[in-house]
Scaffold this motif. Structure first.
Motif, PDB file in Angstrom:
ATOM      1  N   LEU A 117      -1.177  -5.984 -40.238  1.00  0.00           N
ATOM      2  CA  LEU A 117      -1.024  -7.049 -39.242  1.00  0.00           C
ATOM      3  C   LEU A 117       0.406  -7.570 -39.331  1.00  0.00           C
ATOM      4  CD1 LEU A 117      -2.155  -9.054 -37.152  1.00  0.00           C
ATOM      5  CD2 LEU A 117      -2.942 -10.466 -39.067  1.00  0.00           C
ATOM      6  N   VAL A 118       1.135  -7.505 -38.218  1.00  0.00           N
ATOM      7  CA  VAL A 118       2.546  -7.902 -38.193  1.00  0.00           C
ATOM      8  C   VAL A 118       2.713  -9.148 -37.332  1.00  0.00           C
ATOM      9  CG1 VAL A 118       4.910  -7.205 -37.641  1.00  0.00           C
ATOM     10  CG2 VAL A 118       3.255  -5.495 -38.432  1.00  0.00           C
ATOM     11  N   GLY A 119       3.373 -10.159 -37.871  1.00  0.00           N
ATOM     12  CA  GLY A 119       3.684 -11.356 -37.102  1.00  0.00           C
ATOM     13  C   GLY A 119       5.047 -11.210 -36.444  1.00  0.00           C
ATOM     14  N   LEU A 120       5.069 -11.131 -35.117  1.00  0.00           N
ATOM     15  CA  LEU A 120       6.348 -11.021 -34.406  1.00  0.00           C
ATOM     16  C   LEU A 120       6.591 -12.211 -33.483  1.00  0.00           C
ATOM     17  CD1 LEU A 120       7.255  -7.365 -33.357  1.00  0.00           C
ATOM     18  CD2 LEU A 120       8.224  -8.801 -35.125  1.00  0.00           C
ATOM     19  N   ASP A 121       5.819 -13.269 -33.680  1.00  0.00           N
ATOM     20  CA  ASP A 121       6.124 -14.516 -32.975  1.00  0.00           C
ATOM     21  C   ASP A 121       7.102 -15.281 -33.862  1.00  0.00           C
ATOM     22  OD1 ASP A 121       6.279 -16.865 -31.602  1.00  0.00           O
ATOM     23  OD2 ASP A 121       4.122 -17.184 -31.433  1.00  0.00           O
ATOM     24  N   LEU A 122       8.377 -15.041 -33.659  1.00  0.00           N
ATOM     25  CA  LEU A 122       9.401 -15.585 -34.557  1.00  0.00           C
ATOM     26  C   LEU A 122       9.678 -17.066 -34.300  1.00  0.00           C
ATOM     27  CD1 LEU A 122      12.015 -12.668 -34.669  1.00  0.00           C
ATOM     28  CD2 LEU A 122       9.940 -12.995 -36.020  1.00  0.00           C
ATOM     29  N   ARG A 123       9.227 -17.596 -33.166  1.00  0.00           N
ATOM     30  CA  ARG A 123       9.504 -19.000 -32.842  1.00  0.00           C
ATOM     31  C   ARG A 123       8.425 -19.940 -33.376  1.00  0.00           C
ATOM     32  NH1 ARG A 123      11.324 -16.056 -28.523  1.00  0.00           N
ATOM     33  NH2 ARG A 123      13.376 -16.560 -27.670  1.00  0.00           N
ATOM     34  N   ASN A 124       7.168 -19.541 -33.216  1.00  0.00           N
ATOM     35  CA  ASN A 124       6.065 -20.421 -33.589  1.00  0.00           C
ATOM     36  C   ASN A 124       4.965 -19.615 -34.268  1.00  0.00           C
ATOM     37  OD1 ASN A 124       4.475 -22.726 -33.777  1.00  0.00           O
ATOM     38  ND2 ASN A 124       3.637 -22.492 -31.720  1.00  0.00           N
ATOM     39  N   PRO A 125       5.226 -19.115 -35.471  1.00  0.00           N
ATOM     40  CA  PRO A 125       4.241 -18.263 -36.153  1.00  0.00           C
ATOM     41  C   PRO A 125       2.979 -19.028 -36.529  1.00  0.00           C
ATOM     42  CG  PRO A 125       6.054 -18.817 -37.634  1.00  0.00           C
ATOM     43  CD  PRO A 125       6.444 -19.316 -36.276  1.00  0.00           C
ATOM     44  N   LYS A 126       1.825 -18.355 -36.400  1.00  0.00           N
ATOM     45  CA  LYS A 126       0.542 -19.000 -36.692  1.00  0.00           C
ATOM     46  C   LYS A 126      -0.320 -18.210 -37.682  1.00  0.00           C
ATOM     47  CE  LYS A 126       0.753 -22.547 -33.768  1.00  0.00           C
ATOM     48  NZ  LYS A 126      -0.020 -22.528 -32.527  1.00  0.00           N
ATOM     49  N   LEU A 127       0.193 -17.082 -38.152  1.00  0.00           N
ATOM     50  CA  LEU A 127      -0.631 -16.250 -39.031  1.00  0.00           C
ATOM     51  C   LEU A 127      -1.055 -16.984 -40.292  1.00  0.00           C
ATOM     52  CD1 LEU A 127       0.886 -12.629 -38.927  1.00  0.00           C
ATOM     53  CD2 LEU A 127      -1.259 -13.448 -37.957  1.00  0.00           C
ATOM     54  N   TYR A 128      -0.213 -17.910 -40.761  1.00  0.00           N
ATOM     55  CA  TYR A 128      -0.521 -18.633 -41.999  1.00  0.00           C
ATOM     56  C   TYR A 128      -1.796 -19.475 -41.870  1.00  0.00           C
ATOM     57  CZ  TYR A 128       1.408 -22.744 -39.642  1.00  0.00           C
ATOM     58  OH  TYR A 128       1.631 -23.768 -38.763  1.00  0.00           O
ATOM     59  N   ILE A 198      -1.400  -3.851 -35.934  1.00  0.00           N
ATOM     60  CA  ILE A 198      -1.723  -4.900 -34.955  1.00  0.00           C
ATOM     61  C   ILE A 198      -0.567  -5.896 -34.971  1.00  0.00           C
ATOM     62  CG2 ILE A 198      -3.426  -6.574 -34.187  1.00  0.00           C
ATOM     63  CD1 ILE A 198      -4.566  -3.786 -34.398  1.00  0.00           C
ATOM     64  N   VAL A 199       0.014  -6.160 -33.809  1.00  0.00           N
ATOM     65  CA  VAL A 199       1.198  -7.008 -33.727  1.00  0.00           C
ATOM     66  C   VAL A 199       0.888  -8.283 -32.946  1.00  0.00           C
ATOM     67  CG1 VAL A 199       3.634  -7.124 -33.121  1.00  0.00           C
ATOM     68  CG2 VAL A 199       2.624  -4.929 -33.753  1.00  0.00           C
ATOM     69  N   ASP A 200       1.048  -9.423 -33.602  1.00  0.00           N
ATOM     70  CA  ASP A 200       0.867 -10.721 -32.960  1.00  0.00           C
ATOM     71  C   ASP A 200       2.221 -11.172 -32.407  1.00  0.00           C
ATOM     72  OD1 ASP A 200      -0.288 -13.211 -32.235  1.00  0.00           O
ATOM     73  OD2 ASP A 200       0.517 -14.105 -34.067  1.00  0.00           O
ATOM     74  N   THR A 201       2.316 -11.296 -31.090  1.00  0.00           N
ATOM     75  CA  THR A 201       3.607 -11.586 -30.467  1.00  0.00           C
ATOM     76  C   THR A 201       3.638 -12.984 -29.840  1.00  0.00           C
ATOM     77  OG1 THR A 201       2.984 -10.703 -28.299  1.00  0.00           O
ATOM     78  CG2 THR A 201       3.810  -9.142 -29.921  1.00  0.00           C
ATOM     79  N   ALA A 202       4.761 -13.301 -29.212  1.00  0.00           N
ATOM     80  CA  ALA A 202       4.948 -14.598 -28.565  1.00  0.00           C
ATOM     81  C   ALA A 202       4.305 -14.588 -27.165  1.00  0.00           C
ATOM     82  CB  ALA A 202       6.433 -14.928 -28.460  1.00  0.00           C
ATOM     83  N   PRO A 203       3.978 -15.766 -26.622  1.00  0.00           N
ATOM     84  CA  PRO A 203       3.437 -15.835 -25.248  1.00  0.00           C
ATOM     85  C   PRO A 203       4.486 -15.439 -24.220  1.00  0.00           C
ATOM     86  CG  PRO A 203       3.791 -18.038 -26.138  1.00  0.00           C
ATOM     87  CD  PRO A 203       3.985 -17.088 -27.287  1.00  0.00           C
ATOM     88  N   VAL A 204       4.113 -14.603 -23.269  1.00  0.00           N
ATOM     89  CA  VAL A 204       5.090 -13.996 -22.357  1.00  0.00           C
ATOM     90  C   VAL A 204       5.611 -14.954 -21.274  1.00  0.00           C
ATOM     91  CG1 VAL A 204       4.224 -11.668 -22.700  1.00  0.00           C
ATOM     92  CG2 VAL A 204       3.232 -13.087 -20.915  1.00  0.00           C
ATOM     93  N   SER A 205       4.870 -16.016 -20.971  1.00  0.00           N
ATOM     94  CA  SER A 205       5.297 -16.902 -19.891  1.00  0.00           C
ATOM     95  C   SER A 205       6.178 -18.046 -20.368  1.00  0.00           C
ATOM     96  CB  SER A 205       4.083 -17.484 -19.171  1.00  0.00           C
ATOM     97  OG  SER A 205       3.439 -16.485 -18.420  1.00  0.00           O
ATOM     98  N   LEU A 206       6.317 -18.201 -21.680  1.00  0.00           N
ATOM     99  CA  LEU A 206       7.063 -19.334 -22.216  1.00  0.00           C
ATOM    100  C   LEU A 206       8.439 -18.956 -22.747  1.00  0.00           C
ATOM    101  CD1 LEU A 206       4.318 -21.338 -24.156  1.00  0.00           C
ATOM    102  CD2 LEU A 206       5.216 -21.763 -21.872  1.00  0.00           C
ATOM    103  N   VAL A 207       8.526 -17.789 -23.374  1.00  0.00           N
ATOM    104  CA  VAL A 207       9.767 -17.426 -24.058  1.00  0.00           C
ATOM    105  C   VAL A 207      10.163 -15.992 -23.719  1.00  0.00           C
ATOM    106  CG1 VAL A 207       9.421 -19.022 -25.974  1.00  0.00           C
ATOM    107  CG2 VAL A 207       8.487 -16.723 -26.121  1.00  0.00           C
ATOM    108  N   THR A 208      11.389 -15.647 -24.075  1.00  0.00           N
ATOM    109  CA  THR A 208      11.899 -14.304 -23.813  1.00  0.00           C
ATOM    110  C   THR A 208      11.167 -13.273 -24.656  1.00  0.00           C
ATOM    111  OG1 THR A 208      14.054 -15.301 -23.470  1.00  0.00           O
ATOM    112  CG2 THR A 208      14.005 -12.926 -23.732  1.00  0.00           C
TER     113      THR A 208
END
Length: 208
Positions: A117-128, A198-208
């Protein structure tokens, strides 16, 4: 006339309200209006902070298992020894993509697959919120060149084939980090070691 108007007006209001509704309220809003493959719908979990276990029998757990089965069917054209990389995103924050990412990864690992499981939401990570993660992760690996990626990956307690790679320290330039050519090399390296990523990414409508 008053009786007829009293009957017609509510139906007109309901019709206009439904006509202007742009939200997805059920699976049929997707299946009836597009050819996008529908994998399943996951209800709100009563234990949203917990990971699925082998004995989990909640409606959310069963729904995640259905998604896993349908994903296996869609990815059946891949060879057995080929790593499958799955990105999960949403339109805005708070729609449950991290919950789905973590539990989907746990479900695949419980089926005997080796999962990362990879966390790729670098702005607001929630995996913790769901897992014990290494505070150092992808961003630290990209910006520094002193450690191999394996030193940032830790196993998930209670699971045999489940590892997690966190997003790491929150950087000031997340977009540029994700555009770094080392990201491609990172995934090529990891794909040789796992059955599913499995890659957890950022929301597409809010950030680049």
């Amino acid at each position: 006339a008053a009786l007829v108007l009293g009957t017609i007006i509510p139906f007109v209001i309901i019709y206009i309200k439904n006509l202007l509704d742009t939200k997805i309220n059920s699976r049929f809003d997707i299946t009836d209006n597009s050819n996008i493959p529908f994998l399943g719908d996951i209800p709100t979990s009563e234990t949203s902070g917990e990971l699925m276990e082998l004995s989990s029998r909640s409606s959310a757990a069963e729904a995640v298992r259905i998604v896993r089965t349908n994903l296996d069917f869609i990815l059946s054209d891949k060879t057995e020894d080929e790593c499958k990389v799955i990105f999960l995103t949403s339109t805005v924050s708070g729609e449950g993509k991290t919950f789905v990412s973590a539990n989907l990864a746990a479900t695949f690992s419980l089926s005997g697959k080796k999962v990362l499981l990879v966390g790729l939401d670098l702005r607001n990570p929630k995996l913790y919120e769901y897992l014990k993660v290494n505070p150092l992760g992808v961003s630290n690996y990209i910006t520094k060149n002193d450690k191999p990626i394996e030193s940032y990956i830790i196993p998930v307690e209670g699971y045999d084939n489940f590892d997690v790679l966190s997003s790491g320290s929150i950087p000031p330039n997340p977009t540029e980090i994700l555009m770094n050519k080392k990201i491609k090399d990172l995934f090529e390296n990891l794909k040789a070691q796992y059955d599913y990523i499995i890659v957890d990414t950022a929301p597409v409508s809010l950030v680049t």
